[in-house]
Scaffold this motif. Structure first.
Motif, PDB file in Angstrom:
ATOM      1  N   LEU A   1       6.001  -3.469   4.812  1.00  0.00           N
ATOM      2  CA  LEU A   1       5.454  -2.511   5.780  1.00  0.00           C
ATOM      3  C   LEU A   1       6.472  -2.037   6.812  1.00  0.00           C
ATOM      4  CD1 LEU A   1       2.269  -4.647   6.583  1.00  0.00           C
ATOM      5  CD2 LEU A   1       2.249  -2.517   5.276  1.00  0.00           C
ATOM      6  N   LEU A   2       7.466  -2.890   7.103  1.00  0.00           N
ATOM      7  CA  LEU A   2       8.304  -2.665   8.296  1.00  0.00           C
ATOM      8  C   LEU A   2       8.950  -1.268   8.362  1.00  0.00           C
ATOM      9  CD1 LEU A   2       9.506  -3.853  10.922  1.00  0.00           C
ATOM     10  CD2 LEU A   2      11.294  -4.926   9.537  1.00  0.00           C
ATOM     11  N   PRO A   3       9.689  -0.813   7.317  1.00  0.00           N
ATOM     12  CA  PRO A   3      10.331   0.495   7.488  1.00  0.00           C
ATOM     13  C   PRO A   3       9.329   1.632   7.646  1.00  0.00           C
ATOM     14  CG  PRO A   3      10.913  -0.494   5.341  1.00  0.00           C
ATOM     15  CD  PRO A   3      10.032  -1.472   6.046  1.00  0.00           C
ATOM     16  N   ALA A   4       8.254   1.608   6.873  1.00  0.00           N
ATOM     17  CA  ALA A   4       7.272   2.708   6.959  1.00  0.00           C
ATOM     18  C   ALA A   4       6.595   2.727   8.330  1.00  0.00           C
ATOM     19  CB  ALA A   4       6.226   2.565   5.858  1.00  0.00           C
ATOM     20  N   VAL A   5       6.283   1.544   8.847  1.00  0.00           N
ATOM     21  CA  VAL A   5       5.609   1.492  10.152  1.00  0.00           C
ATOM     22  C   VAL A   5       6.575   1.944  11.260  1.00  0.00           C
ATOM     23  CG1 VAL A   5       4.595  -0.066  11.865  1.00  0.00           C
ATOM     24  CG2 VAL A   5       3.905  -0.243   9.477  1.00  0.00           C
TER      25      VAL A   5
ATOM     26  N   ASN B   1      15.740  -7.574  -2.298  1.00  0.00           N
ATOM     27  CA  ASN B   1      14.772  -7.452  -3.408  1.00  0.00           C
ATOM     28  C   ASN B   1      13.311  -7.454  -2.972  1.00  0.00           C
ATOM     29  OD1 ASN B   1      16.629  -7.390  -5.622  1.00  0.00           O
ATOM     30  ND2 ASN B   1      17.096  -9.515  -5.107  1.00  0.00           N
ATOM     31  N   ILE B   2      13.008  -6.756  -1.880  1.00  0.00           N
ATOM     32  CA  ILE B   2      11.615  -6.675  -1.428  1.00  0.00           C
ATOM     33  C   ILE B   2      10.878  -5.629  -2.285  1.00  0.00           C
ATOM     34  CG2 ILE B   2      10.100  -6.106   0.534  1.00  0.00           C
ATOM     35  CD1 ILE B   2      11.814  -8.671   0.955  1.00  0.00           C
ATOM     36  N   PRO B   3       9.772  -6.007  -2.907  1.00  0.00           N
ATOM     37  CA  PRO B   3       9.019  -5.028  -3.701  1.00  0.00           C
ATOM     38  C   PRO B   3       8.024  -4.269  -2.811  1.00  0.00           C
ATOM     39  CG  PRO B   3       7.987  -7.179  -3.862  1.00  0.00           C
ATOM     40  CD  PRO B   3       9.148  -7.338  -2.912  1.00  0.00           C
ATOM     41  N   ASN B   4       7.513  -3.136  -3.299  1.00  0.00           N
ATOM     42  CA  ASN B   4       6.355  -2.551  -2.616  1.00  0.00           C
ATOM     43  C   ASN B   4       5.093  -3.247  -3.147  1.00  0.00           C
ATOM     44  OD1 ASN B   4       5.822  -1.336  -5.094  1.00  0.00           O
ATOM     45  ND2 ASN B   4       6.879   0.564  -4.520  1.00  0.00           N
ATOM     46  N   LEU B   5       3.935  -2.832  -2.629  1.00  0.00           N
ATOM     47  CA  LEU B   5       2.714  -3.563  -3.026  1.00  0.00           C
ATOM     48  C   LEU B   5       2.457  -3.437  -4.528  1.00  0.00           C
ATOM     49  CD1 LEU B   5       1.836  -2.320   0.158  1.00  0.00           C
ATOM     50  CD2 LEU B   5       0.136  -4.006  -0.395  1.00  0.00           C
ATOM     51  N   LYS B   6       2.753  -2.250  -5.065  1.00  0.00           N
ATOM     52  CA  LYS B   6       2.564  -2.041  -6.499  1.00  0.00           C
ATOM     53  C   LYS B   6       3.508  -2.960  -7.284  1.00  0.00           C
ATOM     54  CE  LYS B   6       2.409   1.546  -9.956  1.00  0.00           C
ATOM     55  NZ  LYS B   6       2.838   2.878 -10.332  1.00  0.00           N
ATOM     56  N   GLY B   7       4.761  -3.012  -6.842  1.00  0.00           N
ATOM     57  CA  GLY B   7       5.763  -3.842  -7.512  1.00  0.00           C
ATOM     58  C   GLY B   7       5.426  -5.330  -7.444  1.00  0.00           C
ATOM     59  N   TRP B   8       4.671  -5.723  -6.421  1.00  0.00           N
ATOM     60  CA  TRP B   8       4.248  -7.129  -6.304  1.00  0.00           C
ATOM     61  C   TRP B   8       3.189  -7.465  -7.367  1.00  0.00           C
ATOM     62  CZ3 TRP B   8       6.060 -11.293  -3.809  1.00  0.00           C
ATOM     63  CH2 TRP B   8       5.232 -12.415  -3.707  1.00  0.00           C
ATOM     64  N   GLY B   9       2.592  -6.381  -7.929  1.00  0.00           N
ATOM     65  CA  GLY B   9       1.603  -6.600  -8.989  1.00  0.00           C
ATOM     66  C   GLY B   9       0.169  -6.382  -8.518  1.00  0.00           C
ATOM     67  N   ILE B  10       0.017  -5.743  -7.352  1.00  0.00           N
ATOM     68  CA  ILE B  10      -1.347  -5.503  -6.858  1.00  0.00           C
ATOM     69  C   ILE B  10      -1.946  -4.307  -7.606  1.00  0.00           C
ATOM     70  CG2 ILE B  10      -2.707  -4.821  -4.821  1.00  0.00           C
ATOM     71  CD1 ILE B  10      -0.623  -6.434  -3.153  1.00  0.00           C
ATOM     72  N   ASP B  11      -3.052  -4.550  -8.232  1.00  0.00           N
ATOM     73  CA  ASP B  11      -3.708  -3.537  -9.051  1.00  0.00           C
ATOM     74  C   ASP B  11      -4.224  -2.393  -8.164  1.00  0.00           C
ATOM     75  OD1 ASP B  11      -5.211  -2.567 -11.424  1.00  0.00           O
ATOM     76  OD2 ASP B  11      -6.917  -3.082 -10.142  1.00  0.00           O
ATOM     77  N   GLN B  12      -3.948  -1.140  -8.594  1.00  0.00           N
ATOM     78  CA  GLN B  12      -4.270   0.002  -7.736  1.00  0.00           C
ATOM     79  C   GLN B  12      -5.773   0.133  -7.474  1.00  0.00           C
ATOM     80  OE1 GLN B  12      -2.020   3.483  -8.318  1.00  0.00           O
ATOM     81  NE2 GLN B  12      -2.920   4.458  -6.522  1.00  0.00           N
ATOM     82  N   SER B  13      -6.593  -0.099  -8.492  1.00  0.00           N
ATOM     83  CA  SER B  13      -8.032   0.096  -8.254  1.00  0.00           C
ATOM     84  C   SER B  13      -8.583  -0.994  -7.334  1.00  0.00           C
ATOM     85  CB  SER B  13      -8.812   0.173  -9.568  1.00  0.00           C
ATOM     86  OG  SER B  13      -8.576  -0.987 -10.308  1.00  0.00           O
ATOM     87  N   THR B  14      -8.044  -2.220  -7.454  1.00  0.00           N
ATOM     88  CA  THR B  14      -8.469  -3.274  -6.526  1.00  0.00           C
ATOM     89  C   THR B  14      -8.039  -2.904  -5.103  1.00  0.00           C
ATOM     90  OG1 THR B  14      -7.920  -4.792  -8.303  1.00  0.00           O
ATOM     91  CG2 THR B  14      -8.479  -5.784  -6.196  1.00  0.00           C
ATOM     92  N   PHE B  15      -6.806  -2.411  -5.011  1.00  0.00           N
ATOM     93  CA  PHE B  15      -6.274  -1.992  -3.702  1.00  0.00           C
ATOM     94  C   PHE B  15      -7.189  -0.936  -3.075  1.00  0.00           C
ATOM     95  CE2 PHE B  15      -3.602   1.159  -1.466  1.00  0.00           C
ATOM     96  CZ  PHE B  15      -3.084   0.374  -0.451  1.00  0.00           C
TER      97      PHE B  15
ATOM     98  N   LEU C   1      -1.306   5.040   5.825  1.00  0.00           N
ATOM     99  CA  LEU C   1      -0.079   4.209   5.866  1.00  0.00           C
ATOM    100  C   LEU C   1      -0.102   3.134   4.778  1.00  0.00           C
ATOM    101  CD1 LEU C   1       1.010   3.218   9.497  1.00  0.00           C
ATOM    102  CD2 LEU C   1       2.479   3.946   7.623  1.00  0.00           C
ATOM    103  N   TYR C   2      -1.267   2.503   4.594  1.00  0.00           N
ATOM    104  CA  TYR C   2      -1.378   1.506   3.511  1.00  0.00           C
ATOM    105  C   TYR C   2      -1.055   2.156   2.164  1.00  0.00           C
ATOM    106  CZ  TYR C   2      -3.393  -2.624   5.900  1.00  0.00           C
ATOM    107  OH  TYR C   2      -3.583  -3.753   6.661  1.00  0.00           O
ATOM    108  N   HIS C   3      -1.537   3.398   1.978  1.00  0.00           N
ATOM    109  CA  HIS C   3      -1.248   4.081   0.707  1.00  0.00           C
ATOM    110  C   HIS C   3       0.247   4.369   0.558  1.00  0.00           C
ATOM    111  CE1 HIS C   3      -5.658   4.925   0.305  1.00  0.00           C
ATOM    112  NE2 HIS C   3      -5.328   4.719  -0.954  1.00  0.00           N
ATOM    113  N   VAL C   4       0.877   4.802   1.664  1.00  0.00           N
ATOM    114  CA  VAL C   4       2.326   5.054   1.613  1.00  0.00           C
ATOM    115  C   VAL C   4       3.052   3.774   1.206  1.00  0.00           C
ATOM    116  CG1 VAL C   4       4.366   5.538   3.052  1.00  0.00           C
ATOM    117  CG2 VAL C   4       2.313   6.950   3.290  1.00  0.00           C
ATOM    118  N   CYS C   5       2.647   2.652   1.798  1.00  0.00           N
ATOM    119  CA  CYS C   5       3.338   1.380   1.537  1.00  0.00           C
ATOM    120  C   CYS C   5       3.072   0.884   0.116  1.00  0.00           C
ATOM    121  CB  CYS C   5       2.926   0.324   2.556  1.00  0.00           C
ATOM    122  SG  CYS C   5       3.500   0.742   4.208  1.00  0.00           S
ATOM    123  N   TYR C   6       1.973   1.276  -0.462  1.00  0.00           N
ATOM    124  CA  TYR C   6       1.661   0.817  -1.829  1.00  0.00           C
ATOM    125  C   TYR C   6       2.780   1.214  -2.788  1.00  0.00           C
ATOM    126  CZ  TYR C   6      -0.785  -0.154  -6.149  1.00  0.00           C
ATOM    127  OH  TYR C   6      -1.101  -0.666  -7.387  1.00  0.00           O
ATOM    128  N   ASN C   7       3.273   2.446  -2.610  1.00  0.00           N
ATOM    129  CA  ASN C   7       4.310   2.979  -3.525  1.00  0.00           C
ATOM    130  C   ASN C   7       5.666   3.151  -2.866  1.00  0.00           C
ATOM    131  OD1 ASN C   7       3.382   3.544  -6.200  1.00  0.00           O
ATOM    132  ND2 ASN C   7       1.839   4.870  -5.238  1.00  0.00           N
TER     133      ASN C   7
END
Ligand SMILES: NC(=O)c1ccc[n+]([C@@H]2O[C@H](COP(=O)([O-])OP(=O)(O)OC[C@H]3O[C@@H](n4cnc5c(N)ncnc54)[C@H](O)[C@@H]3O)[C@@H](O)[C@H]2O)c1
Ligand SMILES: [Fe+2]
Length: 398
Positions: A285-289, A336-350, A382-388
């Motif tokens: 979240l840090l850079p986007a926030v 090597n920090i991933p975004n939320l998608k890269g961490w494996g969080i499913d988009q529909s659950t998100f 913002l959460y959506h921006v951070c997802y990807n």
């Protein structure tokens, strides 16, 4: 700043190489039997038995709770409290990362004040009795929790990371020995290092900052910016580990007396629902926030940019603020920090929980301290921006 500010720290702080050797002496001045709150990894590294030996040398008995296997929950709190009471311990020693320290803080207060830990959230219940003396010994650098009056415990019924902050949760003694952090693996070093950096930055940007916290926050930002990559790539480097331990301690004291802001507010729901480690969710979240907040805090962000780009005195504030954001993106890529998608969080659950996350973030109180306070819709966006989020210079928010 209001007319006056309050500044709280542990009564005693021991820091530097081999400070851990003094745990027995500190404990013997405060009680006869300690509950050591730790985990199986610390035990396997021999640190728990070393602690018990150091206590025994000074005539202090000990019992051990090693049940912490994730970030702390109300269940760990009730299990460890039961042992504290059964074993009649009169001191608590936390030995581990923020998870062990936060659990220990909770039981130190509950043992003398009673109730459920969640009762203390938002000061609904005030801990008015002195807690059991707590000696905190961090093995990560770090949460800074050894020197803060906050504890963050997950309510397992509602999946909310409860942010609980009152003076009684402040440990009585902090022993910050950088040699204990040498064994931390790369992923833990990255997560906890970015957590410490987030504390320093948020303490500095917070609407609650004041001159005492600014001094510590700026010093912490310098120590961490200059040493985080060395500690990450060469964990055996004692100088870098020492600087990170000190930076983390200073950042903890800074945010405990100022505050954290939007990054931490948004980070806790990600941790509670998707079990992303605290430092990683901050980094996501840090850079986007910071980009979202930039226009409301250009001068302060510029100070951070000038720490990253020491040799360039001719920078305008706007340029330096941009350097701060881009340098943080670069750090995330290098670690090597991933975004939320890269961490494996499913988009529909998100998508199904993003509204709840935005509500929970605001409920924690932290977003209200941010230089730019988001609306509910801005938070969801913002959460959506951070997802990807791509952590690239081209990436922009707004
Ligand atoms: N109370 C506060 O002020 C505050 C501030 C920031 C974060 N926190 C909380 O702290 C928790 C996170 O703490 P953390 O980031 O330190 O991680 P952690 O305590 O969860 O530890 C992460 C992992 O690293 C391992 N580990 C720790 N030190 C090690 C070492 N020296 N060598 C090898 N392995 C080691 C642990 O066993 C664990 O498996 C979160 O719950 C977060 O909410 C609290
Ligand atoms: Fe944190």
């Amino acid at each position: 700043m209001e007319n006056f500010a309050v500044f709280r720290t542990p009564k005693t702080i021991l820091y530097g190489r081999n400070a851990f050797e003094n745990v027995g002496t500190e404990a013997s001045q405060r009680g006869k039997k300690a509950l050591i709150v730790s985990d199986k990894i610390m035990d396997s590294l021999g640190i728990v038995s070393k602690c018990r030996n150091l206590l025994e040398e000074q005539g202090v008995q000990s019992a051990v709770y090693l049940g912490i296997a994730s970030e702390p929950t109300d269940q760990y709190v009730s299990e460890s409290l039961e042992i504290l009471q059964k074993e009649q311990c009169d001191i608590v020693i936390s030995l581990g990362g923020g998870s062990c320290i936060d659990t220990a803080k909770a039981i130190a207060v509950l043992a003398t004040n009673g109730g459920y830990i969640g009762d203390y959230m938002r000061e609904r219940k005030i801990a008015s009795n002195p807690p059991v003396p707590h000696i905190s010994i961090p093995t990560t650098a770090g949460t800074g929790s050894e020197a803060t009056d906050a504890t963050i415990i997950t309510n397992t019924s509602s999946d909310v990371k409860m942010m609980i902050k009152q003076p009684a949760f402040m440990p009585e003694v902090a022993i910050v020995d950088p040699l204990l952090t040498i064994s931390a693996p790369k992923n833990v070093t990255a997560a906890t290092g970015i957590d410490a950096l987030s504390h320093a930055i948020e303490a500095y940007l917070s609407r609650k900052s004041h001159p005492m916290t600014d001094t510590l926050a700026v010093s912490a930002m310098k120590l961490i910016v200059e040493n985080i990559l060395t500690a990450y790539t060469n964990g055996e480097n004692e100088d870098a580990r020492e600087a990170m331990a000190l930076g983390s301690l200073q950042a903890g004291m800074a945010f405990s007396n100022s505050s954290v802001c939007l990054v931490h507010g948004m980070s806790r729901p990600i941790g509670a629902i998707f079990h992303v480690p605290h430092g990683i969710s901050n980094a996501m979240l840090l850079p986007a926030v910071l980009e979202f907040s930039k226009e409301a805090c250009v001068e302060r962000l510029a100070d951070l940019g000038r720490i990253f780009d020491l040799n360039n005195e001719s920078l305008s504030s706007k340029e330096a603020a941009n350097i701060a954001v881009n340098s943080i993106k670069d750090l995330c890529v290098k670690m090597n920090i991933p975004n939320l998608k890269g961490w494996g969080i499913d988009q529909s659950t998100f998508e199904t929980v993003v509204d709840k996350m935005s509500v929970d973030a605001v409920e924690s109180g932290s977003p209200a301290n941010n230089p730019r306070i988001p609306t509910h819709d801005e938070l969801v966006k913002l959460y959506h921006v951070c997802y990807n989020y791509q952590f690239s210079v081209e990436e922009t928010v707004n």
